[in-house]
Design a protein around this motif. Sequence first.
Motif, PDB file in Angstrom:
ATOM      1  N   ASP A 144     -11.512 -21.274-131.557  1.00 54.40           N
ATOM      2  CA  ASP A 144     -11.465 -20.888-130.148  1.00 54.40           C
ATOM      3  C   ASP A 144     -10.673 -21.918-129.352  1.00 54.40           C
ATOM      4  N   VAL A 145      -9.894 -21.443-128.399  1.00 58.14           N
ATOM      5  CA  VAL A 145      -9.153 -22.327-127.483  1.00 58.14           C
ATOM      6  C   VAL A 145      -9.630 -22.018-126.068  1.00 58.14           C
ATOM      7  N   LEU A 146     -10.243 -23.009-125.417  1.00 54.07           N
ATOM      8  CA  LEU A 146     -10.826 -22.833-124.093  1.00 54.07           C
ATOM      9  C   LEU A 146     -10.210 -23.814-123.101  1.00 54.07           C
ATOM     10  N   ARG A 147     -10.205 -23.400-121.830  1.00 56.97           N
ATOM     11  CA  ARG A 147      -9.630 -24.231-120.768  1.00 56.97           C
ATOM     12  C   ARG A 147     -10.654 -24.422-119.668  1.00 56.97           C
ATOM     13  N   SER A 148     -10.786 -25.640-119.188  1.00 55.38           N
ATOM     14  CA  SER A 148     -11.789 -25.955-118.172  1.00 55.38           C
ATOM     15  C   SER A 148     -11.533 -25.184-116.890  1.00 55.38           C
ATOM     16  N   VAL A 149     -12.607 -24.641-116.303  1.00 61.94           N
ATOM     17  CA  VAL A 149     -12.513 -23.953-115.019  1.00 61.94           C
ATOM     18  C   VAL A 149     -12.276 -24.967-113.906  1.00 61.94           C
ATOM     19  N   GLU A 150     -12.906 -26.145-114.018  1.00 62.35           N
ATOM     20  CA  GLU A 150     -12.828 -27.159-112.964  1.00 62.35           C
ATOM     21  C   GLU A 150     -11.523 -27.960-113.001  1.00 62.35           C
ATOM     22  N   ASP A 151     -10.972 -28.184-114.200  1.00 59.04           N
ATOM     23  CA  ASP A 151      -9.781 -29.028-114.337  1.00 59.04           C
ATOM     24  C   ASP A 151      -8.844 -28.397-115.371  1.00 59.04           C
ATOM     25  N   PRO A 152      -7.746 -27.777-114.928  1.00 59.02           N
ATOM     26  CA  PRO A 152      -6.860 -27.060-115.857  1.00 59.02           C
ATOM     27  C   PRO A 152      -6.126 -27.937-116.845  1.00 59.02           C
ATOM     28  N   THR A 153      -6.264 -29.266-116.745  1.00 54.71           N
ATOM     29  CA  THR A 153      -5.639 -30.154-117.730  1.00 54.71           C
ATOM     30  C   THR A 153      -6.576 -30.466-118.894  1.00 54.71           C
ATOM     31  N   LYS A 154      -7.790 -29.937-118.838  1.00 50.33           N
ATOM     32  CA  LYS A 154      -8.778 -30.199-119.895  1.00 50.33           C
ATOM     33  C   LYS A 154      -8.953 -28.957-120.765  1.00 50.33           C
ATOM     34  N   PHE A 155      -8.966 -29.164-122.070  1.00 53.65           N
ATOM     35  CA  PHE A 155      -9.099 -28.068-123.025  1.00 53.65           C
ATOM     36  C   PHE A 155     -10.178 -28.409-124.055  1.00 53.65           C
ATOM     37  N   LEU A 156     -10.739 -27.356-124.646  1.00 55.32           N
ATOM     38  CA  LEU A 156     -11.743 -27.504-125.701  1.00 55.32           C
ATOM     39  C   LEU A 156     -11.371 -26.585-126.856  1.00 55.32           C
ATOM     40  N   LEU A 157     -11.254 -27.155-128.035  1.00 56.05           N
ATOM     41  CA  LEU A 157     -11.010 -26.387-129.258  1.00 56.05           C
ATOM     42  C   LEU A 157     -12.300 -26.349-130.060  1.00 56.05           C
ATOM     43  N   ILE A 158     -12.757 -25.156-130.394  1.00 59.99           N
ATOM     44  CA  ILE A 158     -13.966 -25.008-131.211  1.00 59.99           C
ATOM     45  C   ILE A 158     -13.532 -24.497-132.583  1.00 59.99           C
ATOM     46  N   GLU A 159     -13.706 -25.337-133.588  1.00 59.80           N
ATOM     47  CA  GLU A 159     -13.248 -25.038-134.939  1.00 59.80           C
ATOM     48  C   GLU A 159     -14.452 -24.916-135.869  1.00 59.80           C
ATOM     49  N   VAL A 160     -14.540 -23.806-136.574  1.00 62.43           N
ATOM     50  CA  VAL A 160     -15.663 -23.573-137.496  1.00 62.43           C
ATOM     51  C   VAL A 160     -15.110 -23.280-138.884  1.00 62.43           C
ATOM     52  N   TYR A 161     -15.528 -24.103-139.848  1.00 63.99           N
ATOM     53  CA  TYR A 161     -15.066 -23.955-141.227  1.00 63.99           C
ATOM     54  C   TYR A 161     -16.244 -23.962-142.187  1.00 63.99           C
ATOM     55  N   GLN A 162     -15.997 -23.436-143.367  1.00 57.30           N
ATOM     56  CA  GLN A 162     -16.960 -23.542-144.457  1.00 57.30           C
ATOM     57  C   GLN A 162     -16.303 -24.313-145.597  1.00 57.30           C
ATOM     58  N   ALA A 208       1.879 -34.418-129.169  1.00 53.29           N
ATOM     59  CA  ALA A 208       1.613 -35.865-129.127  1.00 53.29           C
ATOM     60  C   ALA A 208       1.949 -36.481-127.769  1.00 53.29           C
ATOM     61  N   ASP A 209       3.090 -36.111-127.206  1.00 53.62           N
ATOM     62  CA  ASP A 209       3.509 -36.702-125.932  1.00 53.62           C
ATOM     63  C   ASP A 209       2.869 -36.031-124.720  1.00 53.62           C
ATOM     64  N   MET A 210       2.058 -35.014-124.960  1.00 52.29           N
ATOM     65  CA  MET A 210       1.381 -34.312-123.857  1.00 52.29           C
ATOM     66  C   MET A 210       0.013 -34.901-123.553  1.00 52.29           C
ATOM     67  N   MET A 211      -0.474 -35.771-124.420  1.00 52.43           N
ATOM     68  CA  MET A 211      -1.836 -36.271-124.293  1.00 52.43           C
ATOM     69  C   MET A 211      -1.964 -37.259-123.126  1.00 52.43           C
ATOM     70  N   ALA A 212      -2.943 -37.013-122.249  1.00 50.10           N
ATOM     71  CA  ALA A 212      -3.247 -37.967-121.178  1.00 50.10           C
ATOM     72  C   ALA A 212      -4.158 -39.075-121.700  1.00 50.10           C
ATOM     73  N   SER A 213      -4.888 -38.781-122.770  1.00 45.35           N
ATOM     74  CA  SER A 213      -5.777 -39.750-123.422  1.00 45.35           C
ATOM     75  C   SER A 213      -5.992 -39.267-124.849  1.00 45.35           C
ATOM     76  N   PRO A 214      -6.447 -40.136-125.735  1.00 40.32           N
ATOM     77  CA  PRO A 214      -6.670 -39.709-127.118  1.00 40.32           C
ATOM     78  C   PRO A 214      -7.691 -38.567-127.201  1.00 40.32           C
ATOM     79  N   ARG A 215      -7.445 -37.639-128.115  1.00 36.25           N
ATOM     80  CA  ARG A 215      -8.393 -36.536-128.320  1.00 36.25           C
ATOM     81  C   ARG A 215      -9.705 -37.093-128.869  1.00 36.25           C
TER      82      ARG A 215
END
Length: 200
Positions: A148-166, A187-194
Amino acid sequence: AHVREGSEEQFIEASLANARASMREESIQRFDVLQSVDDPTRFASVEIYRKKTGPVDHEAAQHFKTWKETTAGMLDGPTVTTQWDTIFPTFASNYASSALILERSPPTYFDVTHVFVDVLPGSEDAFVAATLDNAKASTREEDNLRFDVLRSVEDPTKFLLIEVYQNQGAALHKKKEHYLTWREAVADMMASPRSAKRYR
């Protein structure tokens, strides 16, 4: 949620009861109850709704009120709620599990990782484009159950990736060409380390 040490099993029992009842709500698409791999006193829930009124309707439901009352004494501090918009998958129907997951004792655990990403202002569209390519390719991996790729409602520069594996899928994912291409592209888009949090 952070629960008091020794309350983990009670919290899980109450949260599973709430999750089962929540899945019968009209607007709910998915309700995950997750426990941290690194700190078993920490939990997260992921709630996906098909309409905007879903969260409000959920909090008005009796099973949620029961869960809130039951777990109040177990919590070690306030809970934190964040809201995200869905970028991928595009349609709610794609949130249906690709695997039938049954409750069993002992439970069968999957490798669930939440990756938190902060990008530089102005790079959001480029990040979304690169991440969509990676997400679509990742869902075709043999051991991937969800990406899943999600984007923060409060801050559009914040994202959340939800990865599920077996199996060993999470480790193999980082060796795939599409992941390596994505990692280099953003790599050059990061404001801080993931940062990443692992759950089961």
